[in-house]
Design an enzyme around this catalytic site. Structure first.
Site, PDB file in Angstrom:
ATOM      1  N   LYS A   1       1.000  -1.203   0.060  1.00 23.89           N
ATOM      2  CA  LYS A   1      -0.179   0.011  -0.145  1.00 23.89           C
ATOM      3  C   LYS A   1       0.949   1.157   0.079  1.00 23.89           C
ATOM      4  CE  LYS A   1      -2.087   2.964   1.723  1.00 23.89           C
ATOM      5  NZ  LYS A   1      -1.946   4.191   1.095  1.00 23.89           N
TER       6      LYS A   1
ATOM      7  N   GLU B   1       7.968  17.134  14.623  1.00 24.31           N
ATOM      8  CA  GLU B   1       8.740  17.078  13.364  1.00 24.31           C
ATOM      9  C   GLU B   1       8.019  17.757  12.096  1.00 24.31           C
ATOM     10  OE1 GLU B   1       7.772  13.275  11.133  1.00 24.31           O
ATOM     11  OE2 GLU B   1       9.907  13.059  10.510  1.00 24.31           O
TER      12      GLU B   1
ATOM     13  N   CYS C   1      13.192  11.698   6.378  1.00 21.96           N
ATOM     14  CA  CYS C   1      13.125  11.404   7.884  1.00 21.96           C
ATOM     15  C   CYS C   1      14.500  11.708   8.531  1.00 21.96           C
ATOM     16  CB  CYS C   1      12.670   9.893   7.939  1.00 21.96           C
ATOM     17  SG  CYS C   1      13.801   8.795   7.429  1.00 21.96           S
TER      18      CYS C   1
ATOM     19  N   GLU D   1       9.282   2.103  11.134  1.00 19.81           N
ATOM     20  CA  GLU D   1      10.143   3.086  10.789  1.00 19.81           C
ATOM     21  C   GLU D   1       9.607   4.486  10.620  1.00 19.81           C
ATOM     22  OE1 GLU D   1      13.154   2.520  10.674  1.00 19.81           O
ATOM     23  OE2 GLU D   1      13.342   0.544  10.026  1.00 19.81           O
TER      24      GLU D   1
HETATM   25  P1  NAD Z   1       1.775   8.635   6.907  1.00 24.87           P
HETATM   26  O1  NAD Z   1       2.132   7.947   8.092  1.00 24.87           O
HETATM   27  O2  NAD Z   1       0.815   9.731   7.121  1.00 24.87           O
HETATM   28  O3  NAD Z   1       1.485   7.704   5.593  1.00 24.87           O
HETATM   29  C1  NAD Z   1       2.386   6.507   5.511  1.00 24.87           C
HETATM   30  C2  NAD Z   1       1.817   5.498   5.049  1.00 24.87           C
HETATM   31  O4  NAD Z   1       0.680   4.890   5.899  1.00 24.87           O
HETATM   32  C3  NAD Z   1       0.706   5.921   3.676  1.00 24.87           C
HETATM   33  O5  NAD Z   1       0.873   4.915   2.674  1.00 24.87           O
HETATM   34  C4  NAD Z   1      -0.567   6.085   4.459  1.00 24.87           C
HETATM   35  O6  NAD Z   1      -1.536   5.849   3.416  1.00 24.87           O
HETATM   36  C5  NAD Z   1      -0.387   5.075   5.329  1.00 24.87           C
HETATM   37  N1  NAD Z   1      -1.590   4.906   6.398  1.00 24.87           N
HETATM   38  C6  NAD Z   1      -1.931   6.173   6.976  1.00 24.87           C
HETATM   39  N2  NAD Z   1      -3.142   5.863   7.887  1.00 24.87           N
HETATM   40  C7  NAD Z   1      -2.863   4.438   7.974  1.00 24.87           C
HETATM   41  C8  NAD Z   1      -3.513   3.392   8.806  1.00 24.87           C
HETATM   42  N3  NAD Z   1      -4.415   3.796   9.663  1.00 24.87           N
HETATM   43  N4  NAD Z   1      -3.432   2.187   8.575  1.00 24.87           N
HETATM   44  C9  NAD Z   1      -2.513   1.916   7.742  1.00 24.87           C
HETATM   45  N5  NAD Z   1      -1.995   2.588   6.676  1.00 24.87           N
HETATM   46  C10 NAD Z   1      -2.057   4.002   6.972  1.00 24.87           C
HETATM   47  O7  NAD Z   1       3.246   9.232   6.613  1.00 24.87           O
HETATM   48  P2  NAD Z   1       3.631  10.148   5.381  1.00 24.87           P
HETATM   49  O8  NAD Z   1       3.071  11.501   5.513  1.00 24.87           O
HETATM   50  O9  NAD Z   1       3.429   9.448   4.122  1.00 24.87           O
HETATM   51  O10 NAD Z   1       5.329  10.069   5.468  1.00 24.87           O
HETATM   52  C11 NAD Z   1       5.989  11.047   6.346  1.00 24.87           C
HETATM   53  C12 NAD Z   1       6.517  10.356   7.616  1.00 24.87           C
HETATM   54  O11 NAD Z   1       7.226   9.296   7.322  1.00 24.87           O
HETATM   55  C13 NAD Z   1       7.307  11.387   8.325  1.00 24.87           C
HETATM   56  O12 NAD Z   1       6.944  11.444   9.712  1.00 24.87           O
HETATM   57  C14 NAD Z   1       8.764  10.701   8.182  1.00 24.87           C
HETATM   58  O13 NAD Z   1       9.579  10.937   9.054  1.00 24.87           O
HETATM   59  C15 NAD Z   1       8.301   9.079   8.101  1.00 24.87           C
HETATM   60  N6  NAD Z   1       9.396   8.717   7.452  1.00 24.87           N
HETATM   61  C16 NAD Z   1      10.250   7.909   7.996  1.00 24.87           C
HETATM   62  C17 NAD Z   1      11.368   6.805   7.712  1.00 24.87           C
HETATM   63  C18 NAD Z   1      12.091   6.001   8.481  1.00 24.87           C
HETATM   64  O14 NAD Z   1      12.894   5.357   7.975  1.00 24.87           O
HETATM   65  N7  NAD Z   1      12.327   6.018   9.762  1.00 24.87           N
HETATM   66  C19 NAD Z   1      11.544   7.121   6.347  1.00 24.87           C
HETATM   67  C20 NAD Z   1      10.583   7.965   5.557  1.00 24.87           C
HETATM   68  C21 NAD Z   1       9.493   8.678   5.991  1.00 24.87           C
END
Ligand code: NAD
Length: 480
Positions: free
Chosen positions: A173, A384, A282, A248
């Protein structure tokens, strides 16, 4: 208007409900394509096709699986230009950045894990009691792989490659903001001869498609990269079902600069670590602490360099920063800067929308911004922002900066800049983070563990850490 399809059982199919939602081009703010608004029914189809494929794929030899993964890697490389353009169109990052970082790394992910599985061995131990114990591994089954929008194909393939290499099947997804390269990957996987159903891609929103995947009883493992708040929700769903979980999550990474560095030499690297990919990584260093003795010199060089960064059309080779991924994200980034301004912080550079050409006026552009004079307890310093915004603070002593660096709920990464090896070792040991870079940033060795502590995540990925996660290990004890 272009409509994307889900990729299920090797075929491109419409969502069962027939519903779609709009996807915007962040450079123009105009509707670019339509995304399937997939729900529990689409996820159920994908899981059932994956389950069917598992019987054969899990029994396929490591060598034969690797052949197909190497082919996927090659095809990503062959389609590099189209993939880089697509990634930029969805995400906003400069095409040249996608072509030099995202797409090569996506290709490497498949090559790396195919090679890793071909060469890895199991453990064995000889007992004095005349017995030998050894480990044996099984793939877990249908894996649920959920990825964010900042490094779309790079992070999605970082999950798919080890999952498939270890004999699992997958339902992915990707983020609803960046579906384009995931769909292209579906075509590449077909061309590479990946059997039907081994990898399925369901597009749509997190609260519907994502939630359906994390709660599905036939998906015993979830690998998630995204925000900390989403990570909490996923844990709440997955934990009562005892699913294997890798999280992550977000970061608020400190960059610590000691007074023994050559300021001119390091400034370009610190700029990159704060603002690459519009600061939407991130691992970006968003809290910059500089030791008192060189603070003024650093500030001057840093501000000057950031002023000169080119923001604008991501298609141009001279552009350093494109637009932010969405309007809501741009508004969020702006609100942090305005909040800091209202609290009396000084905006050294940025804090505005940049001037762009006529055709990009509707795009989500925000200038690279440096904020000084913030309180350690302020929202901009604690939360963040995930955009082109860094704070700049001075410090006197090592002990003081360590306290500030660790006083956060996050613990993803940190970078230290110093000529002193002993200080580098001492400080890196004291930092509560998963990765420390010394005199560099985001230099990744895929053989090494990657992951965060505290609210930055759970578990480690990379080499055997990924294979451990994507398999169940059994110990067999044989007595003479
Ligand atoms: P997000 O959490 O909004 O979404 C990430 C994914 O999760 C998307 O595919 C989204 O559709 C899905 N999602 C959202 N709600 C969900 C639920 N209830 N159940 C299952 N899936 C769900 O994050 P984002 O805005 O896409 O990305 C930014 C974030 O990602 C930042 O906080 C960043 O730090 C983090 N990030 C972390 C790493 C790492 O390696 N630690 C790497 C890249 C990004």
């Amino acid at each position: 208007m272009e409509r994307f399809s889900n990729y299920i059982n090797g075929e491109f199919v419409a969502p069962v409900s027939g519903r779609y939602f709009e996807n915007y081009n962040p450079s123009t703010g105009k509707v670019d394509s339509m995304i399937p608004d997939s729900d529990i029914k689409d996820v159920a189809r994908a899981v059932s096709s994956a389950k069917e494929a598992f019987n054969t794929w899990s029994q396929t030899s490591v060598e034969d699986r690797a052949k197909i993964l190497f082919k996927i890697s090659e095809l990503i490389e062959k389609n590099k230009t189209e993939l880089a353009e697509a990634e930029s169109r969805d995400q906003g990052k400069p095409v040249h950045l996608a072509a030099s970082v995202d797409i090569p790394r996506s290709s490497l992910n498949f090559r790396y894990f195919a090679g890793h599985m071909l060469h890895r061995k199991e453990e064995a131990s000889h007992h004095s009691a005349g017995a030998i114990s050894f480990t044996s591994r099984k793939p877990v089954g249908v894996t649920g792989l959920i990825s964010p929008w900042n490094l779309p194909l790079y992070l999605l393939t970082w999950k798919i490659a080890p999952a498939l290499a270890a004999g699992n099947v997958a339902v992915c997804k990707p983020s609803e903001f960046t579906s384009r390269t995931a769909v292209m990957l579906g075509s590449i996987m077909n061309e590479a001869g990946l059997p039907k159903g081994v990898c399925n891609i369901v597009l749509g929103r997190g609260a519907t498609a994502g939630q359906a995947l994390t709660s599905h009883p036939d998906v015993p493992l979830i690998s998630f990269t995204g925000g900390t708040e989403t990570g909490k929700k996923i844990s709440t769903t997955a934990a009562p079902q005892f699913k294997k979980l890798s999280l992550e999550l977000g970061g608020k990474n400190p960059t610590i600069i000691f007074d023994d560095v050559d300021v001119k030499k390091i400034v370009p690297m610190v700029v990159r670590s704060a603002f690459l990919n519009q600061g939407e990584i991130c691992l970006c260093g968003s809290r910059i602490y500089v030791q008192e003795g060189i603070f003024e010199e650093f500030k001057k060089e840093f501000v000057e360099s950031v002023k000169n960064l080119r923001v604008g059309d991501p298609k141009l080779a001279t552009t350093f920063m494109g637009p932010l991924v969405s309007k809501s994200h741009m508004d969020k980034v702006e609100s942090y800067v305005e909040g800091a301004r209202a609290d009396g912080a000084e905006i050294l550079v940025g804090g505005t929308r940049p001037q762009v050409s006529q055709e990009l006026l509707g795009g989500y552009f925000y200038s690279p911004t440096i904020v000084a004079g913030v309180k350690e307890s302020s929202a901009i310093q604690k939360e963040e922002v995930f955009g082109p915004v860094a704070t700049l603070q001075s410090f006197k002593e090592e002990e003081e900066v360590l306290k500030c660096a660790n006083e956060t709920i996050y613990g993803l990464s940190a970078s230290i800049w110093t000529e002193s090896q002993s200080r580098a070792l001492r400080v890196s040991r004291a930092l509560d983070v998963g990765t420390v870079w010394v005199n560099t940033w985001m230099l990744r060795d895929l053989k090494m563990p990657f992951g965060g502590v505290k609210a930055s995540g759970l578990g480690r990925e990379g080499a055997d850490h990924s294979i451990d996660f994507f398999t169940e290990v059994k110990t067999v004890c044989l007595k003479e």
